[in-house]
Design a protein around this motif. Structure first.
Motif, PDB file in Angstrom:
ATOM      1  N   TRP A  65     -79.462  16.744  -1.267  1.00 31.53           N
ATOM      2  CA  TRP A  65     -79.832  15.434  -0.721  1.00 31.53           C
ATOM      3  C   TRP A  65     -78.979  15.113   0.520  1.00 31.53           C
ATOM      4  CZ3 TRP A  65     -78.412  10.156  -3.417  1.00 31.53           C
ATOM      5  CH2 TRP A  65     -79.052   9.109  -2.751  1.00 31.53           C
ATOM      6  N   LEU A  66     -77.675  15.384   0.399  1.00 34.19           N
ATOM      7  CA  LEU A  66     -76.741  15.099   1.489  1.00 34.19           C
ATOM      8  C   LEU A  66     -77.130  15.851   2.768  1.00 34.19           C
ATOM      9  CD1 LEU A  66     -73.942  13.732   2.160  1.00 34.19           C
ATOM     10  CD2 LEU A  66     -72.894  15.908   1.491  1.00 34.19           C
ATOM     11  N   LEU A  67     -77.553  17.113   2.606  1.00 36.73           N
ATOM     12  CA  LEU A  67     -77.913  17.909   3.776  1.00 36.73           C
ATOM     13  C   LEU A  67     -79.277  17.503   4.334  1.00 36.73           C
ATOM     14  CD1 LEU A  67     -76.630  21.386   2.519  1.00 36.73           C
ATOM     15  CD2 LEU A  67     -75.603  19.950   4.295  1.00 36.73           C
ATOM     16  N   ARG A  68     -80.118  16.932   3.474  1.00 39.60           N
ATOM     17  CA  ARG A  68     -81.468  16.532   3.892  1.00 39.60           C
ATOM     18  C   ARG A  68     -81.457  15.131   4.505  1.00 39.60           C
ATOM     19  NH1 ARG A  68     -83.450  17.052  -0.913  1.00 39.60           N
ATOM     20  NH2 ARG A  68     -83.649  14.841  -1.385  1.00 39.60           N
ATOM     21  N   ASP A  69     -80.710  14.218   3.891  1.00 36.73           N
ATOM     22  CA  ASP A  69     -80.677  12.816   4.330  1.00 36.73           C
ATOM     23  C   ASP A  69     -79.256  12.289   4.153  1.00 36.73           C
ATOM     24  OD1 ASP A  69     -80.942  10.145   4.876  1.00 36.73           O
ATOM     25  OD2 ASP A  69     -82.661   9.804   3.555  1.00 36.73           O
ATOM     26  N   GLY A  70     -78.405  12.640   5.109  1.00 38.17           N
ATOM     27  CA  GLY A  70     -76.991  12.296   5.015  1.00 38.17           C
ATOM     28  C   GLY A  70     -76.753  10.797   4.877  1.00 38.17           C
ATOM     29  N   THR A  71     -77.498  10.011   5.640  1.00 33.27           N
ATOM     30  CA  THR A  71     -77.285   8.566   5.621  1.00 33.27           C
ATOM     31  C   THR A  71     -77.469   8.008   4.212  1.00 33.27           C
ATOM     32  OG1 THR A  71     -78.289   8.592   7.827  1.00 33.27           O
ATOM     33  CG2 THR A  71     -77.857   6.433   6.846  1.00 33.27           C
ATOM     34  N   LEU A  90     -73.319  18.665   8.346  1.00 34.13           N
ATOM     35  CA  LEU A  90     -73.379  20.056   8.809  1.00 34.13           C
ATOM     36  C   LEU A  90     -72.611  20.922   7.834  1.00 34.13           C
ATOM     37  CD1 LEU A  90     -72.336  19.195  12.484  1.00 34.13           C
ATOM     38  CD2 LEU A  90     -74.689  19.591  11.679  1.00 34.13           C
ATOM     39  N   GLU A  91     -73.266  21.957   7.311  1.00 36.77           N
ATOM     40  CA  GLU A  91     -72.679  22.779   6.261  1.00 36.77           C
ATOM     41  C   GLU A  91     -72.013  24.028   6.842  1.00 36.77           C
ATOM     42  OE1 GLU A  91     -75.587  24.578   3.674  1.00 36.77           O
ATOM     43  OE2 GLU A  91     -74.201  24.530   1.975  1.00 36.77           O
ATOM     44  N   GLN A  92     -70.718  24.155   6.610  1.00 36.98           N
ATOM     45  CA  GLN A  92     -70.023  25.391   7.019  1.00 36.98           C
ATOM     46  C   GLN A  92     -70.446  26.532   6.105  1.00 36.98           C
ATOM     47  OE1 GLN A  92     -68.751  24.749   9.736  1.00 36.98           O
ATOM     48  NE2 GLN A  92     -66.725  23.805   9.764  1.00 36.98           N
TER      49      GLN A  92
END
Lengths: 197, 220
Positions: A65-71, A90-92
């Motif tokens: 969810w965080l990577l799809r819709d961070g807000t 942004l995922e390392q």
């Protein structure tokens, strides 16, 4: 080169003078200023972002969810407000290293990281990160492996970026609270990795 | 305008700082400057963040650099306050000199002429009726823009070709908003540029992403 005049007033003196003038005109209430200062000294800081990261490390659904819709995912943990209107995470990975900068000012995701540190506001960072990022990261103490691609994000409008660092090895037994304690501000901007405990 | 604030890719600043632990406001005046700036920005101009950024960009380079981040905030706040004649030019310096014992006359408070402006909604994001002109994957080119006024197109991204990586929510347009000439919301794109497009064939290999307003872009 224009030199600063030698009798230049210190910013401390000029700040004091401006505060007096605005208080006399009843445009500013010093107690409101105190509240504002203490909010950013005590309540809004990188621990907020560290909690977001630790949750993502321990909850696969939340991470997606965080990577799809961070807000929305960040708001779900209670963090939002000025300088966090539209958050992108942004995922390392093993293959990609992300790093965030603002060349035009010093835009920074206040709700999750607090106010920017001095290195982020420094001209050397703002100028160098978009031209020689690998060298700039090395100057700051981070050696990015040769095979890892670097992606630089210049926050030139109102999108604000949070970097999701890689979870260090040897942390399988740790809960979210213990993990959050490992996550640093620098790793969430992309100028450091999270070290193993 | 090409301002001192537009630093991307400029050289001669020396190495980047090694991060250290530091409090948000290492000196007390920095916290006061922060709070004063945020509060006065709201009072004089309906929370026009773009006008504040434009004030930073209009500072003399020495005033931008010499006292660091909260020093430039202080100077930009003073510029906005003198623009809207809430303070007379020189009022801050005169008061500071009196406070340290100099016999200086202070200018009278002028009649305020703050901008007649109210934001249509909180924050900078808006909705627009028309569809985005570009889609993810489109190859786009930044225009050769050199406005006298504010812009959010950095110098190092003029006349550069990239690929749309994301379509973001529409934003108020700082070019007009910062000078109280209307919000004019526009679509905003994250555009990816290969480093060689920016810094030549010998550039470090990397991808640069930046947010670009629709009116700064053309089809290649």
């Amino acid at each position: 080169m224009t030199d600063a005049p030698s009798d230049r007033l210190s910013p401390a003196l000029r700040t004091e003078a401006l505060e007096q003038l605005l208080v006399e005109r009843e445009l500013v209430d010093p107690t409101v200023m105190d509240t504002f200062i203490s909010t950013y000294e005590r309540d809004v800081g990188p621990l907020n972002g560290a909690r977001v990261v630790a949750r993502a490390w321990t909850d696969a659904e939340y991470r997606a969810w965080l990577l799809r819709d961070g807000t929305a995912a960040i708001k779900d943990l209670g963090y939002g407000g000025p300088q966090g209107e539209h958050m992108v995470v942004l995922e390392q990975t093993e293959d990609v290293h992300h790093v965030v900068v603002c060349t035009l000012c010093s835009c920074y995701p206040w709700p999750v990281l607090g106010l920017p540190p001095s290195w982020y506001k420094d001209p050397a960072y703002r100028a160098g990160m978009v031209r020689t990022p690998r060298r700039t990261l090395r100057e700051m103490g981070l050696e990015v492996p040769e095979g890892r691609e670097i992606q630089v994000w210049d926050s030139s409008a109102e999108v604000r970026y949070l970097v999701l660092p890689r979870r260090p090895a040897g942390t399988d037994g740790l809960d979210a609270e213990a993990l959050a304690a490992l996550v640093t501000r620098d790793a969430m901007v992309g100028v450091a990795e999270v070290a193993a405990p | 305008m090409d301002s001192i604030a537009d630093m991307g890719g400029t050289q001669g600043w020396g190495p980047a700082q090694v991060p250290t632990d530091e409090p948000p406001f290492p000196e007390p005046w920095e916290g006061r400057s922060f709070a004063l700036t945020v509060l006065t920005m709201g009072r004089i101009s309906g929370r026009n963040l773009d006008a504040f950024r434009h004030a930073l960009g209009r500072l003399h380079p020495v005033d931008y650099l010499v006292d660091g981040y909260y020093g430039r905030w202080l100077n930009a706040a003073e510029l906005m306050l003198t623009d809207s004649t809430i303070l007379a030019p020189g009022a801050v310096d005169a008061r500071a000199r009196r406070n340290r014992g100099e016999d200086v006359e202070e200018p009278a408070f002028p009649e305020p002429t703050r901008p007649d402006y109210r934001a249509s909604a909180p924050g900078s994001l808006r909705e627009v009726d028309q569809d985005p002109a570009f889609a993810v994957g489109d190859v786009v080119r930044t225009k050769d823009l050199h406005p006298e006024g504010p812009t959010k197109l950095p110098r190092y991204l003029r006349r550069r070709t990239g690929t749309v990586a994301a379509v973001r929510p529409p934003h108020v347009l700082p070019d007009t908003h910062a000078v109280f000439a209307g919000e004019n919301p526009q679509h905003v794109y994250t555009v990816a540029f290969p480093s060689t497009e920016l810094w030549g064939p010998d550039a470090e290999p990397f991808t640069l992403h930046a947010e670009v307003f629709e009116s700064y872009l053309e089809t290649r």
